[in-house]
Design a protein around this motif. Structure first.
Motif, PDB file in Angstrom:
ATOM      1  N   GLU A  44     -77.342 -43.665   9.131  1.00  0.00           N
ATOM      2  CA  GLU A  44     -77.006 -41.605   8.457  1.00  0.00           C
ATOM      3  C   GLU A  44     -78.155 -41.060   9.226  1.00  0.00           C
ATOM      4  N   LEU A  45     -77.865 -39.912   9.091  1.00  0.00           N
ATOM      5  CA  LEU A  45     -79.156 -39.081   9.782  1.00  0.00           C
ATOM      6  C   LEU A  45     -79.552 -37.673   8.116  1.00  0.00           C
ATOM      7  N   LEU A  46     -81.048 -38.071   8.127  1.00  0.00           N
ATOM      8  CA  LEU A  46     -81.552 -37.049   7.062  1.00  0.00           C
ATOM      9  C   LEU A  46     -82.279 -36.661   7.984  1.00  0.00           C
ATOM     10  N   LEU A  47     -82.647 -35.366   6.992  1.00  0.00           N
ATOM     11  CA  LEU A  47     -83.870 -33.864   7.902  1.00  0.00           C
ATOM     12  C   LEU A  47     -84.855 -33.871   6.089  1.00  0.00           C
ATOM     13  N   ALA A  48     -85.986 -33.806   6.576  1.00  0.00           N
ATOM     14  CA  ALA A  48     -86.584 -33.278   5.804  1.00  0.00           C
ATOM     15  C   ALA A  48     -88.185 -32.342   6.137  1.00  0.00           C
ATOM     16  N   ASP A  49     -88.541 -31.307   5.503  1.00  0.00           N
ATOM     17  CA  ASP A  49     -90.175 -31.258   5.864  1.00  0.00           C
ATOM     18  C   ASP A  49     -90.779 -32.231   6.419  1.00  0.00           C
ATOM     19  N   ALA A  50     -91.347 -32.160   7.778  1.00  0.00           N
ATOM     20  CA  ALA A  50     -92.144 -32.542   8.657  1.00  0.00           C
ATOM     21  C   ALA A  50     -93.996 -32.679   7.845  1.00  0.00           C
ATOM     22  N   VAL A  51     -93.931 -31.545   7.024  1.00  0.00           N
ATOM     23  CA  VAL A  51     -95.703 -31.884   5.995  1.00  0.00           C
ATOM     24  C   VAL A  51     -94.571 -30.278   5.266  1.00  0.00           C
ATOM     25  N   PRO A  52     -94.637 -31.361   4.036  1.00  0.00           N
ATOM     26  CA  PRO A  52     -94.032 -30.282   2.511  1.00  0.00           C
ATOM     27  C   PRO A  52     -95.734 -29.005   2.343  1.00  0.00           C
ATOM     28  N   GLY A  53     -94.791 -27.977   2.429  1.00  0.00           N
ATOM     29  CA  GLY A  53     -96.069 -27.525   1.461  1.00  0.00           C
ATOM     30  C   GLY A  53     -96.819 -26.666   2.786  1.00  0.00           C
ATOM     31  N   ARG A  54     -96.377 -27.122   3.796  1.00  0.00           N
ATOM     32  CA  ARG A  54     -97.272 -26.296   4.807  1.00  0.00           C
ATOM     33  C   ARG A  54     -96.094 -25.379   5.602  1.00  0.00           C
ATOM     34  N   GLU A  55     -97.283 -23.899   5.852  1.00  0.00           N
ATOM     35  CA  GLU A  55     -96.003 -23.355   6.637  1.00  0.00           C
ATOM     36  C   GLU A  55     -96.825 -22.973   8.171  1.00  0.00           C
ATOM     37  N   PRO A  56     -95.798 -23.623   8.757  1.00  0.00           N
ATOM     38  CA  PRO A  56     -94.556 -23.277   8.832  1.00  0.00           C
ATOM     39  C   PRO A  56     -94.506 -25.100   8.617  1.00  0.00           C
ATOM     40  N   PRO A  57     -93.603 -25.486   8.009  1.00  0.00           N
ATOM     41  CA  PRO A  57     -93.513 -26.851   7.449  1.00  0.00           C
ATOM     42  C   PRO A  57     -93.183 -27.945   8.925  1.00  0.00           C
ATOM     43  N   GLY A  58     -92.609 -27.489   9.424  1.00  0.00           N
ATOM     44  CA  GLY A  58     -91.957 -28.361  10.898  1.00  0.00           C
ATOM     45  C   GLY A  58     -90.352 -28.811  10.233  1.00  0.00           C
ATOM     46  N   LEU A  59     -90.003 -29.874  11.369  1.00  0.00           N
ATOM     47  CA  LEU A  59     -88.472 -29.964  10.893  1.00  0.00           C
ATOM     48  C   LEU A  59     -89.396 -32.083  11.789  1.00  0.00           C
ATOM     49  N   ARG A  60     -88.478 -33.194  10.239  1.00  0.00           N
ATOM     50  CA  ARG A  60     -89.308 -34.618  10.389  1.00  0.00           C
ATOM     51  C   ARG A  60     -86.851 -34.989  10.096  1.00  0.00           C
ATOM     52  N   VAL A  61     -86.742 -35.456  11.350  1.00  0.00           N
ATOM     53  CA  VAL A  61     -85.427 -36.205  11.748  1.00  0.00           C
ATOM     54  C   VAL A  61     -85.423 -37.504  11.538  1.00  0.00           C
ATOM     55  N   VAL A  62     -84.588 -38.045  10.762  1.00  0.00           N
ATOM     56  CA  VAL A  62     -84.664 -39.724  10.415  1.00  0.00           C
ATOM     57  C   VAL A  62     -83.743 -40.418  11.459  1.00  0.00           C
ATOM     58  N   ILE A  63     -83.303 -41.039  12.169  1.00  0.00           N
ATOM     59  CA  ILE A  63     -81.679 -41.734  11.941  1.00  0.00           C
ATOM     60  C   ILE A  63     -81.900 -43.556  11.300  1.00  0.00           C
ATOM     61  N   ARG A  64     -81.608 -43.645  10.621  1.00  0.00           N
ATOM     62  CA  ARG A  64     -81.723 -44.690   9.518  1.00  0.00           C
ATOM     63  C   ARG A  64     -80.496 -45.445  10.296  1.00  0.00           C
ATOM     64  N   LEU A  65     -81.253 -46.883  10.794  1.00  0.00           N
ATOM     65  CA  LEU A  65     -79.842 -48.151  11.095  1.00  0.00           C
ATOM     66  C   LEU A  65     -79.184 -49.177   9.993  1.00  0.00           C
ATOM     67  N   PRO A  66     -78.963 -50.438  10.531  1.00  0.00           N
ATOM     68  CA  PRO A  66     -79.055 -51.412   9.692  1.00  0.00           C
ATOM     69  C   PRO A  66     -79.345 -52.119  10.858  1.00  0.00           C
ATOM     70  N   GLY A  67     -80.061 -52.535  10.605  1.00  0.00           N
ATOM     71  CA  GLY A  67     -81.424 -53.350  11.539  1.00  0.00           C
ATOM     72  C   GLY A  67     -80.031 -55.274  11.423  1.00  0.00           C
TER      73      GLY A  67
END
Length: 486
Positions: free
Chosen positions: A462-485
């Protein structure tokens, strides 16, 4: 940064829906004919097995009971014969006759049968039979015949003994036992009938229960065949095999619906998003053809048109790769691999690009990460994430590539300190050709995260998106690819 997170549901598109095609007669709502019903076959199998088992049980009980009566009678006759033969050896014919009369005298139930005669003359010496039965001369030592016993005809079990100069019949009246055997037989017949009735009733209940549990799936498939692609199988809440089947069907239908939405999205995108660059390239070529002052200007316009068409070709190639990933057409290329060297190669490729923009590309990778997948597609997905992060990170910013093994699987993350995405934009990130408002002025086609999401789903991730640093301005972006091992 364009893209969106994993789609978990479907929304009915607005507008008028096309008329549904007629449902085939084979899928018309209602139970199938009796003999063609799987529920009927299962119920009939249950009824046959239940009836066979019950009838076999009753038959064994009947055989055991009647057999026990016969064995008891034969044992009593045999013991009596042994005792009388011993009496004959001790006291001779007179003592034998006296013993028979004594036995008859104490027979309160009037069940014993005796007859002692001379072998040659047939003269009766003792017993309660008037004459030697004719059938007793034609059969073996054991037989069952009708005799006149104290003036009454009765069924008797008899045993014949030949003694020197004498013939002896020893038997028992089986009238009561025959009546008991008849009652047992009637009981067996009635019990067998009751077993068949209960078997048929149980079969009918099983068939009705199967039809009731399968009806939601049947109704849903009929609705799907009729054009209602948003119908889903209702769950009973019992979490049994039928609910698991319904959940599997619903997951399959969601996946099919998502793929069809993707096909419609591609069609709409081609019709709308690609029409503009194609029209723009054509307009430039027409303008150059009409207004070019010299050969150099015309050549420059043609080269620009070729560059525009190359960009359109790259978009089509990206769409084809996304379609291949979503359809699972490249699963044959899956093989065991170590993800760490692949990530290191991607970081090395984009490190020079980041340095050219004054950015810092850092990595945080473990020693080894084993999984099974398509190396080329995974490399393309990570490259897309790095390209987007470098594109949207500010000059002097930082882009980080990290990976780790977690209890949920292997997580590959790319984080930047750019403008990030609003929660509303994240809902659409990953849709083909979607671009956030902040990304309108940045070169791109809006297909980068679409390919990443398709590759992740192809690998059961699955693909997950979130703020890289929550609360900071600009917050940036953190994109995670979660794969089964592996």
């Amino acid at each position: 940064m364009s893209g969106h997170s994993t789609i978990t549901g479907m929304v009915r598109p607005p507008g008028r829906r096309a008329a549904a095609p007629p449902v085939p007669a084979s899928l018309a709502l209602g139970p199938p004919r009796l003999l063609k019903s799987a529920g009927f076959r299962f119920a009939a199998l249950f009824a046959a097995m239940f009836a066979a088992a019950a009838i076999a049980l009753v038959a064994v009980m009947w055989w055991a009971t009647t057999g026990a009566l016969d064995r008891q009678t034969d044992a009593a006759i045999r013991a009596d014969a042994i005792a009388l033969a011993e009496r004959w050896r001790e006291a001779g014919p007179a003592g034998l006759a006296e013993a028979i009369e004594e036995r008859l005298a104490v027979d309160v139930d009037n069940e014993t049968i005796y007859l002692l005669t001379e072998s040659e003359s047939g003269r009766r010496l003792a017993g309660n039979l008037d004459s030697w039965p004719r059938q007793a001369q034609e059969t073996g030592p054991w037989f069952r015949i009708s005799v006149l016993h104290d003036g009454t005809e009765a069924e008797a079990r008899l045993h014949r003994i030949e003694l020197p100069g004498l013939r002896l019949l020893i038997g028992r009246d089986e009238t009561e036992r025959s009546e008991l055997r008849r009652l047992l037989t009637e009981g067996f017949v009635w019990a067998s009938g009751a077993v068949l009735v209960f078997a048929l009733a149980g079969a009918w209940l099983i068939r009705a229960a199967l039809q009731a549990r399968m009806r939601p799936a049947f109704v849903t498939t009929a609705a799907i065949a009729g054009g209602d692609l948003f119908s889903r199988v209702a769950l009973s809440g019992r979490e049994d095999e039928f609910d698991r089947l319904a959940q599997t069907m619903n997951t399959m239908l969601d996946r099919i619906g998502m793929l069809m939405e993707g096909v419609r999205g591609v069609s709409d995108a081609i019709a709308h998003d690609l029409r503009t660059p194609i029209a723009r390239a054509r307009a430039k070529l027409e303008d150059a053809l009409a207004t070019a002052e010299d050969e150099e200007a015309l050549r420059a316009a043609v080269e620009q048109g070729i560059a525009d068409l190359d960009g359109i070709s790259r978009i089509f190639q990206a769409l084809l790769r996304i379609a291949e990933a979503e359809a699972g057409a490249r699963r044959a290329a899956f093989a065991p691999l170590d993800l760490v060297p692949l990530l290191a190669d991607a970081a090395e490729i984009y490190e020079a690009t980041a340095e050219a923009r004054g950015q810092h590309l850092t990595t945080d990778l473990p020693g080894r990460l084993d999984l099974v997948g398509d190396r080329d597609l995974l490399l393309q997905a990570v490259a897309n994430l790095l390209d987007n992060a470098i594109k949207f990170a500010p000059p002097g910013g930082t882009v980080q590539l990290s990976a780790a093994a977690t209890p949920r699987g292997i997580e590959v993350a790319v984080a930047d300190d750019g403008p990030g995405l609003s929660p509303e934009d994240r809902k659409h990130a990953g849709e083909r050709f979607f671009r956030a408002d902040r990304a309108r002025a940045t070169p791109g086609s809006g297909l980068g995260l679409s390919l990443v999401r398709a590759v992740a789903q192809m690998h059961a991730g699955e693909l997950l998106l979130a703020d890289a640093v929550p609360g900071r301005e600009p917050p940036g972006l953190r994109v995670v690819i979660r794969l089964p091992g592996a």
